[in-house]
Design a protein around this motif. Structure first.
Motif, short mmCIF file in Angstrom:
data_model
loop_
_atom_site.label_atom_id
_atom_site.label_comp_id
_atom_site.label_asym_id
_atom_site.label_seq_id
_atom_site.Cartn_x
_atom_site.Cartn_y
_atom_site.Cartn_z
N TYR A 161 53.03 31.98 76.68
CA TYR A 161 54.03 31.89 77.74
C TYR A 161 54.81 33.19 77.84
CZ TYR A 161 53.42 26.92 78.74
OH TYR A 161 52.92 25.72 79.15
N VAL A 162 55.16 33.77 76.70
CA VAL A 162 55.90 35.03 76.69
C VAL A 162 55.02 36.17 77.19
CG1 VAL A 162 57.07 36.71 75.21
CG2 VAL A 162 57.47 34.27 74.87
N LEU A 163 53.80 36.28 76.67
CA LEU A 163 52.90 37.37 77.05
C LEU A 163 52.54 37.37 78.53
CD1 LEU A 163 50.45 37.46 74.02
CD2 LEU A 163 52.12 39.20 74.66
N THR A 164 52.42 36.18 79.12
CA THR A 164 52.03 36.08 80.53
C THR A 164 53.23 35.89 81.45
OG1 THR A 164 51.71 33.68 80.43
CG2 THR A 164 49.80 35.09 79.91
N LEU A 165 54.42 36.02 80.89
CA LEU A 165 55.67 35.82 81.65
C LEU A 165 55.70 34.45 82.32
CD1 LEU A 165 55.95 39.37 83.24
CD2 LEU A 165 57.03 38.53 81.15
N GLY A 166 55.14 33.47 81.65
CA GLY A 166 55.17 32.09 82.13
C GLY A 166 54.03 31.70 83.05
N LEU A 167 53.18 32.65 83.43
CA LEU A 167 52.09 32.32 84.36
C LEU A 167 51.06 31.38 83.75
CD1 LEU A 167 51.56 35.74 86.14
CD2 LEU A 167 52.69 33.69 87.02
N ILE A 168 50.98 31.36 82.43
CA ILE A 168 50.05 30.43 81.77
C ILE A 168 50.43 28.98 82.08
CG2 ILE A 168 51.27 30.26 79.56
CD1 ILE A 168 47.51 30.59 79.89
N ALA A 169 51.68 28.76 82.47
CA ALA A 169 52.12 27.41 82.82
C ALA A 169 51.31 26.85 83.98
CB ALA A 169 53.61 27.41 83.16
N LEU A 170 50.87 27.71 84.89
CA LEU A 170 50.04 27.24 86.01
C LEU A 170 48.71 26.70 85.51
CD1 LEU A 170 50.68 30.19 88.48
CD2 LEU A 170 51.67 27.91 88.58
N VAL A 171 48.13 27.38 84.54
CA VAL A 171 46.86 26.93 83.95
C VAL A 171 47.08 25.65 83.16
CG1 VAL A 171 45.02 27.54 82.33
CG2 VAL A 171 45.92 29.25 83.92
N VAL A 172 48.16 25.60 82.38
CA VAL A 172 48.46 24.41 81.59
C VAL A 172 48.66 23.21 82.50
CG1 VAL A 172 50.20 23.34 80.08
CG2 VAL A 172 49.39 25.66 79.61
N ASN A 173 49.41 23.39 83.59
CA ASN A 173 49.63 22.27 84.52
C ASN A 173 48.33 21.80 85.15
OD1 ASN A 173 52.36 22.26 83.99
ND2 ASN A 173 52.89 23.49 85.78
N ALA A 174 47.43 22.73 85.46
CA ALA A 174 46.12 22.35 86.02
C ALA A 174 45.34 21.54 85.00
CB ALA A 174 45.34 23.59 86.43
N PHE A 221 44.26 23.25 89.84
CA PHE A 221 45.21 24.37 89.86
C PHE A 221 46.12 24.26 91.08
CE2 PHE A 221 46.36 28.74 90.98
CZ PHE A 221 46.86 29.22 89.78
N PHE A 222 45.50 24.14 92.26
CA PHE A 222 46.30 24.06 93.49
C PHE A 222 47.03 22.73 93.60
CE2 PHE A 222 43.12 27.34 94.63
CZ PHE A 222 44.02 28.40 94.74
N GLY A 223 46.40 21.66 93.13
CA GLY A 223 47.08 20.37 93.11
C GLY A 223 48.30 20.38 92.22
N ALA A 224 48.21 21.02 91.07
CA ALA A 224 49.34 21.11 90.16
C ALA A 224 50.49 21.91 90.77
CB ALA A 224 48.91 21.72 88.83
N ILE A 225 50.15 22.95 91.53
CA ILE A 225 51.20 23.72 92.21
C ILE A 225 51.90 22.85 93.25
CG2 ILE A 225 51.63 25.64 93.80
CD1 ILE A 225 49.42 27.17 92.27
N ILE A 226 51.12 22.11 94.04
CA ILE A 226 51.70 21.21 95.05
C ILE A 226 52.59 20.17 94.37
CG2 ILE A 226 51.18 19.43 96.78
CD1 ILE A 226 50.50 22.25 97.73
N ILE A 227 52.09 19.58 93.29
CA ILE A 227 52.86 18.56 92.58
C ILE A 227 54.17 19.13 92.05
CG2 ILE A 227 52.87 17.10 90.50
CD1 ILE A 227 49.81 16.69 91.06
N ALA A 228 54.11 20.34 91.48
CA ALA A 228 55.32 20.96 90.94
C ALA A 228 56.35 21.23 92.03
CB ALA A 228 54.96 22.24 90.20
N VAL A 229 55.89 21.76 93.16
CA VAL A 229 56.80 22.09 94.25
C VAL A 229 57.41 20.82 94.85
CG1 VAL A 229 56.93 23.07 96.58
CG2 VAL A 229 55.73 24.31 94.78
N VAL A 230 56.58 19.82 95.13
CA VAL A 230 57.08 18.58 95.72
C VAL A 230 58.02 17.87 94.75
CG1 VAL A 230 56.41 16.29 96.55
CG2 VAL A 230 55.13 18.30 97.29
N SER A 231 57.67 17.83 93.47
CA SER A 231 58.55 17.21 92.47
C SER A 231 59.89 17.92 92.41
CB SER A 231 57.90 17.24 91.09
OG SER A 231 56.76 16.45 91.05
#
Length: 127
Positions: free
Chosen positions: A66-79, A105-115
């Motif tokens: 999470y630190v090395l990727t500046l949190g971008l790994i969270a997108l992969v984890v959510n997917a 991946f894209f579904g997790a982004i939609i879910i995160a934004v809508v939530s």
């Protein structure tokens, strides 16, 4: 069950509904509206449990990523958590499917934004 738990389940269900509408490859297979609502609520419960149990463990173990990727790994984890939710739903006979990593991946982004947007209106999310 407390009111906040019920609100989270409903928020998850609405976010999943948005993902099914917007992302090809994230699907439910039911013919009735009542059946669809039931599927969304059940998947909302499964998704909430997966996020409550697995996500903190992954965040703790993968803190360096999470630190090395500046949190971008969270997108992969959510997917991956959405794929896990679909797998568990399949084991339970719930007709919710995710057809691969990119739909997840894209579904997790939609879910995160809508939530997140819904939580602005109803409150109660601590994520």
């Amino acid at each position: 069950m407390g009111v906040s738990v019920i609100i989270r389940i409903i928020v998850n269900a609405i976010a999943l509904w948005a993902a099914v509408l917007l992302v090809d490859g994230v699907d439910i297979e039911t013919t009735t509206t009542a059946g669809a609502i039931g599927v969304y609520l059940v998947v909302g419960v499964i998704f909430g449990l997966v996020n409550a149990v697995i996500k903190p463990i992954v965040k703790t173990v993968g803190c360096a990523f999470y630190v090395l990727t500046l949190g971008l790994i969270a997108l992969v984890v959510n997917a991956l958590l959405l794929l896990l939710t679909a797998w568990i739903a399949g084991l339970l006979g719930v007709p919710f499917t995710v057809s691969g990593f990119w739909p997840a991946f894209f579904g997790a982004i939609i879910i995160a934004v809508v939530s997140w947007l819904l939580s602005l209106f109803v409150g109660g999310r601590d994520d």
